[in-house]
Every structure is written in C-alpha cells, then in structure tokens.
Design an enzyme around this catalytic site. Structure first.
Site, PDB file in Angstrom:
ATOM      1  N   THR A 166      51.560  34.938  33.202  1.00  0.00           N
ATOM      2  CA  THR A 166      50.438  35.774  32.747  1.00  0.00           C
ATOM      3  C   THR A 166      51.019  37.112  32.330  1.00  0.00           C
ATOM      4  O   THR A 166      51.910  37.633  32.983  1.00  0.00           O
ATOM      5  CB  THR A 166      49.416  36.027  33.868  1.00  0.00           C
ATOM      6  OG1 THR A 166      50.056  36.781  34.896  1.00  0.00           O
ATOM      7  CG2 THR A 166      48.872  34.747  34.428  1.00  0.00           C
ATOM      8  N   LYS A 417      33.649  54.473  35.070  1.00  0.00           N
ATOM      9  CA  LYS A 417      33.051  55.035  36.284  1.00  0.00           C
ATOM     10  C   LYS A 417      32.408  56.364  35.950  1.00  0.00           C
ATOM     11  O   LYS A 417      33.079  57.369  35.759  1.00  0.00           O
ATOM     12  CB  LYS A 417      34.117  55.195  37.358  1.00  0.00           C
ATOM     13  CG  LYS A 417      34.668  53.840  37.764  1.00  0.00           C
ATOM     14  CD  LYS A 417      35.550  53.906  38.984  1.00  0.00           C
ATOM     15  CE  LYS A 417      35.937  52.503  39.392  1.00  0.00           C
ATOM     16  NZ  LYS A 417      37.340  52.196  39.301  1.00  0.00           N
ATOM     17  N   TRP A 422      28.814  52.412  37.866  1.00  0.00           N
ATOM     18  CA  TRP A 422      29.655  51.665  36.943  1.00  0.00           C
ATOM     19  C   TRP A 422      28.918  51.358  35.644  1.00  0.00           C
ATOM     20  O   TRP A 422      27.779  50.902  35.661  1.00  0.00           O
ATOM     21  CB  TRP A 422      30.085  50.339  37.563  1.00  0.00           C
ATOM     22  CG  TRP A 422      31.092  50.484  38.652  1.00  0.00           C
ATOM     23  CD1 TRP A 422      31.658  51.640  39.100  1.00  0.00           C
ATOM     24  CD2 TRP A 422      31.652  49.426  39.427  1.00  0.00           C
ATOM     25  NE1 TRP A 422      32.537  51.368  40.108  1.00  0.00           N
ATOM     26  CE2 TRP A 422      32.553  50.026  40.337  1.00  0.00           C
ATOM     27  CE3 TRP A 422      31.503  48.050  39.446  1.00  0.00           C
ATOM     28  CZ2 TRP A 422      33.296  49.278  41.248  1.00  0.00           C
ATOM     29  CZ3 TRP A 422      32.241  47.308  40.364  1.00  0.00           C
ATOM     30  CH2 TRP A 422      33.132  47.920  41.258  1.00  0.00           C
TER      31      TRP A 422
HETATM   32  P1  AMP Z   1      44.105  34.873  30.859  1.00  0.00           P
HETATM   33  O1  AMP Z   1      44.714  34.558  32.190  1.00  0.00           O
HETATM   34  O2  AMP Z   1      45.033  35.506  29.905  1.00  0.00           O
HETATM   35  O3  AMP Z   1      43.416  33.679  30.281  1.00  0.00           O
HETATM   36  O4  AMP Z   1      42.971  35.972  31.093  1.00  0.00           O
HETATM   37  C1  AMP Z   1      41.946  35.769  32.025  1.00  0.00           C
HETATM   38  C2  AMP Z   1      40.926  36.870  31.948  1.00  0.00           C
HETATM   39  O5  AMP Z   1      40.175  36.787  30.734  1.00  0.00           O
HETATM   40  C3  AMP Z   1      39.869  36.780  33.027  1.00  0.00           C
HETATM   41  O6  AMP Z   1      40.311  37.296  34.261  1.00  0.00           O
HETATM   42  C4  AMP Z   1      38.740  37.595  32.417  1.00  0.00           C
HETATM   43  O7  AMP Z   1      38.953  38.982  32.582  1.00  0.00           O
HETATM   44  C5  AMP Z   1      38.852  37.273  30.943  1.00  0.00           C
HETATM   45  N1  AMP Z   1      37.877  36.230  30.580  1.00  0.00           N
HETATM   46  C6  AMP Z   1      38.065  34.913  30.453  1.00  0.00           C
HETATM   47  N2  AMP Z   1      36.940  34.286  30.063  1.00  0.00           N
HETATM   48  C7  AMP Z   1      35.986  35.238  29.947  1.00  0.00           C
HETATM   49  C8  AMP Z   1      34.598  35.242  29.588  1.00  0.00           C
HETATM   50  N3  AMP Z   1      33.958  34.139  29.227  1.00  0.00           N
HETATM   51  N4  AMP Z   1      33.954  36.420  29.603  1.00  0.00           N
HETATM   52  C9  AMP Z   1      34.592  37.569  29.940  1.00  0.00           C
HETATM   53  N5  AMP Z   1      35.881  37.628  30.268  1.00  0.00           N
HETATM   54  C10 AMP Z   1      36.582  36.484  30.286  1.00  0.00           C
END
Ligand code: AMP
Length: 527
Positions: A166, A417, A422
């Site tokens: 990640t 904030k 929030w």
């Molecule tokens: P990744 O590990 O790169 O796929 O990123 C994951 C992050 O993407 C999550 O922790 C969320 O912050 C964001 N994320 C994924 N799906 C959504 C969604 N449907 N709505 C809002 N944020 C999302």
C-alpha cells in the site's frame, strides 16, 4: 469425537483455475493490448500455460497492466508454491526500489511499456536475477522451454500467495500478504448477487489494474464461476466503450475517475453502453450524480468500499429488502452510502479511546474491520496491524446506519476540524461534483486563527464549462449545513492523484500550505 468425517480440501486458489479448465474450458479470456491489438485465449489454455510457467519459477514479481499473460503468471507463480508480488508502476522510483528488495523478488515479468522504468531500477534491485518481458517474445520463449505436465504444489491453505504494497502516506509502503484461504473466501463472497453478481453468463471487464489489490479480486472470482474475462491495458474511454460493444461486456468495475471520463465521452459521442448492466464503483466515494446517471441508463450500480488491507472488498451496496417500496430518492441515498458487509466481514466504529460508538447513522468514528480476508500483520513487521480481537483500524472515518449501510465520512487525516467539529471533505466534494460543469473537486482544511481549520474547495471545470463560484455555493447551500460552506473556492486546471488514482490530499495540503483564507485575512485585518 471432535472432527467431522467430511473430506479434506484445502481452500487453495489453484483449484479455481482447475475448476475453470474442467467446467468452463472454452470460455474466453480476451486481452486488449496497449498497441490496440486483441488476442484471445480461454480458461483451458490459461490453466495449461500456468502449469508450464510453474515449472520454471521462483519468487515472482510482475510490473504489468491487465492481460492474459499477466493472469497466467499469477496462477503459475502461486501454483508452484511461490509468492506473487504485483508491483504498482505508479509508485515513486525509491518506493519501487524498496519494495522489490523488501519482497526479495527473484524473477520480474514486465510489460514493454515499463521497459525504461525497469532499466532505471535494475541497479537498485538487489535480488532480481531474471527479467522477462511479457510482450516482446521473451515470455513465449520462456514458456516454450517447459511442457504443461505439472501438478500444483499441494500444501496448507494458510500459505501465502501474494504480496501487495500500500502506498502509505508516511514512511515506506507496507506489504499485505494474502493467503490461499483468504483469497478463496474473498472470491466466494465476491461472486454473490449482492456483491459483484458474477455467473457463467457474465462477461466482466475490470477497469482496475491487476497490481492494485488484485484488480479487486476479479481474476480470482472469474474462474470460480467461469465467466468470460476481458482484460485491457488501456483505460481510455473510447477503448473501454469499444470493448463493451465488441465483447458484449455485462459487468465492469472501476474508480469514480474512470467513470467520470467515460460519462463525459458517452455524453459527447452519444454512444450507448451496449450490454453493460452492472457496474461496481469504489476506491473513492461514488458521487450521487454518477450513480443516478447509470441508473437512468438501466445499469445497476454497486457502491463498494475496501482497501488493500481488506483484499479489498469490505462492503458493497445492493438493493436491500423493501427496495421496491423505497422512493427514487431513498434508493439513491441508499446506494450513495458505501454499502453493507457481506458474510465474513464485520465493521464497527470507535472513538479515539477505542470505545464502540452507536450505529445510529449520525455518529461518526474510526472505522474498524475484521474477518478472514482482513490483514492481521504487515509483511515483515513485528507488531500486529490488528488488535487482540482482530479489529483492524482502517484509517477511515465512518457512520454506521441502522439499515446496515456504512457511510464513509472521511479519511481520519483528511477531516476538516472546524471549531472542534468535523466537516467531511468527501461530502463537500461529492456535493460539488453534483453541480453541472464541475468535473472534479477537492476539499482540504486550511489553518484558521479562530476555527483551527476551515475548508478550501478546489474545483476543476468540465471542458467548455464556465460554472461560477456562486452556482457552486447555491448548490452546496441546499445540501450541506451552513457552517460547512467553504471559506474559499478556487478553480484549478487539474488535481493531483496518488499512485492508486485517489485525490492526493497530501500533495494538495503541501501545495496550499501558505494559502491564506479570505476569512482569516479579514480577522487579521479586524485585529
Ligand atoms: P487502497 O488500499 O489504495 O485501495 O485505498 C483504500 C482507501 O480508499 C480506503 O481506506 C478509503 O479511504 C478509500 N475508499 C475505498 N473505497 C471507497 C468508497 N467507496 N468511498 C470512499 N472512500 C473509499
């Protein structure tokens, strides 16, 4: 007597491709290459090719877009008991150097398109001994050295199979190490009607790279049901729409940015979506206007939330019981939230002290997840990523609604904030992109002498649009609390994105660190 008397059958992903070979052997796998050419294979040939590969492999990394060679290299690497490391080419060079060394990769399969990157990084990569290009003849040659007389390694279902890093916002990227069992359970969940709704009749085109959380697990789920798989190296809207038509695509999945481009293209050309009936949107919040656009064209939208650490599907929105009695607006509101958990996944929200918060749809807290496809520990890290009860803190802030849906309100580090309360940057952005003429929007908190932080909204206009600040404010005032109105709106040409296609708030905060809000200036002016 403790154990039952049923057969031992470890949940290993190689049985997925075995099943597809046996039961759906002729079902096609189509590859649309970067140069515009199209090649076809099927599950029978892919399985045989994976066995050939398995004979000559070691610890494998791939640096590639979506195509059948990439797919067979996955099954081949894993089938011989190896761990597959899917490298995200959009990471920064120093991160790319770090992860391949950290993962101790020995063989790298890569696309010609990344040849320059490979040359640049070769001196940095200490453990890679073999480089094989997928699309210049080398891969075919590699395969021709072996036959497909091979039996997959049989071992424990908890064995590791894949490593995905990640792109952490601080420090080095962290590796998530998937297992046979976690991946198999995820695939079984994913094909169900309320998640991706895949079946033997489906033709699925994932518009999400195989290096990003395994293309959301589609290459594992597809052989489970034997659907036709369409893989493309090129995500441009025209290419995608052509494939929708020529291959009869019924299911697709991608991040909102992909669909924004597609919607624009379709609006301009008047082309239709062919047989597309099911779209999963995730990775970032799917704007209400986007969901509505698809619904108006008869396409069912599943709104999914997840992350690399959750394999990645954590939730998906599908019509609940009582759907038909809901008004159009209620249905839209439902899908605009991030969906509900499938069996196997559990969610809760907690405060900063770790106390569980009510599921009342109004209280927001830190979102935690647990289940058999949620990370326990990052690769080579001594400490656990989840607590003693297996709760993993996602870094997201969310509300859980009484109807079971989850609503992401922000990333913990992105909430604005203001005066101890929030403001959800995501809600501001979603609302702003509902204004005709707004292509993309980002909200960030800017330091404020009185309120701590106040929102700055950055807006990219759609091509040819001259949408005004006033039009945006008028729209926002109908949908958000008055004190959420941004203190400033700035129009920009584009917005920075991360390696995984999300808005890069970190870059924006850096870019706007010296920005002075007019409201802050006023205060200073007033003394
Ligand atoms: P990744 O590990 O790169 O796929 O990123 C994951 C992050 O993407 C999550 O922790 C969320 O912050 C964001 N994320 C994924 N799906 C959504 C969604 N449907 N709505 C809002 N944020 C999302």
């Amino acid at each position: 007597m403790k154990l039952g008397a049923m057969q031992d059958w470890p949940l290993r992903v190689t049985s997925l491709v075995d099943h597809a070979e046996q039961e759906h052997g002729a079902r096609e796998i189509v590859s649309a290459w970067g140069d515009g050419s199209i090649t076809r294979t099927n599950w029978r040939a892919a399985a045989a090719q994976a066995r050939r590969m398995a004979k000559g492999l070691d610890r494998v990394a791939t640096l590639a877009m979506n195509h059948a060679h990439h797919l067979t290299s996955w099954y081949g690497a894993i089938g011989m008991g190896g761990v597959l490391h899917t490298i995200n080419p959009r990471l920064f060079a120093d991160q790319l150097a770090y992860i391949a060394n950290h993962a101790e990769d020995r063989v790298l399969f890569y696309d010609k398109a990344f040849a320059q990157l490979v040359e640049q990084l070769k001196p940095e990569w200490k453990t890679i001994e073999h480089y094989v290009c997928f699309d210049n003849g080398e891969f075919a040659e590699w395969l021709s050295a072996e036959d497909d007389d091979y039996r997959w390694v049989e071992a424990d279902e908890r064995d590791s199979i894949g490593l995905c890093y990640t792109s952490g916002t601080t420090g080095n990227p962290k590796g998530v190490l998937y297992e046979h069992r976690s991946t198999m359970l995820h695939a079984l969940m994913e094909v169900t009607p309320d998640v991706f709704d895949l079946s033997a009749r489906a033709v699925v085109l994932p518009i999400v790279p195989m290096f990003h959380a395994n293309a959301w697990g589609v290459p594992w789920a597809a052989p489970l049901v034997g659907c036709k798989l369409v893989l493309s190296a090129d995500y441009r809207p025209q290419q995608m729409c052509d494939l929708f038509h020529s291959e009869g695509v019924t299911h697709s999945a991608g991040v909102p940015t992909i669909w924004l481009g597609m919607i624009d293209y379709i609006e301009q050309t008047g082309i239709d979506l062919g047989s597309l009936g099911n779209v999963t949107i995730g990775g970032s919040a799917a704007p209400r206007a986007m969901i509505d656009w698809f619904r108006k064209r008869g396409v069912k939208v599943g709104h999914a939330w997840g992350m690399t650490e959750t394999s990645p599907i954590g939730t998906c929105g599908a019509p609940p019981a009582g759907w038909d009695e809901m008004t159009d607006g209620e249905q839209l509101d439902y899908i605009a939230r991030q969906g509900r958990v499938p069996f196997g996944m559990q969610l809760r929200i907690v405060d900063d002290e770790g106390q569980e918060l009510p599921r009342d749809g109004m209280t927001s807290g830190r979102l935690q997840a647990r289940g058999p496809w949620v990370v326990k520990r990052y690769f080579k890290e001594a400490s656990e990523a989840a607590n003693a009860d297996n709760w993993f803190d996602t870094g997201d802030v969310a509300a859980l609604h009484p109807d079971g849906t989850m609503q992401i309100t922000d990333r913990a580090k992105d909430v604005i904030k203001s005066g101890g309360e929030w403001i959800s940057s995501i809600e501001l952005e979603n609302c702003a992109v509902g204004v005709p003429g707004v292509a993309e929007a980002a909200a960030i908190g800017i330091a404020h002498p009185k309120w701590d932080e106040r929102p700055l909204l950055l807006v990219v206009r759609s091509a040819g649009s001259d949408v005004s600040e006033q039009a945006i404010r008028d729209h926002l005032s109908c949908h958000i609390a008055k004190w959420w109105q941004p203190d400033a709106i700035e129009f920009v040409d584009d917005l920075p994105h991360t390696a995984t296609g999300k808005l890069s708030k970190k870059t924006l905060r850096e870019q706007f660190k010296d920005y002075r809000l007019p409201t802050a200036v006023d205060m200073v002016g007033r003394g």
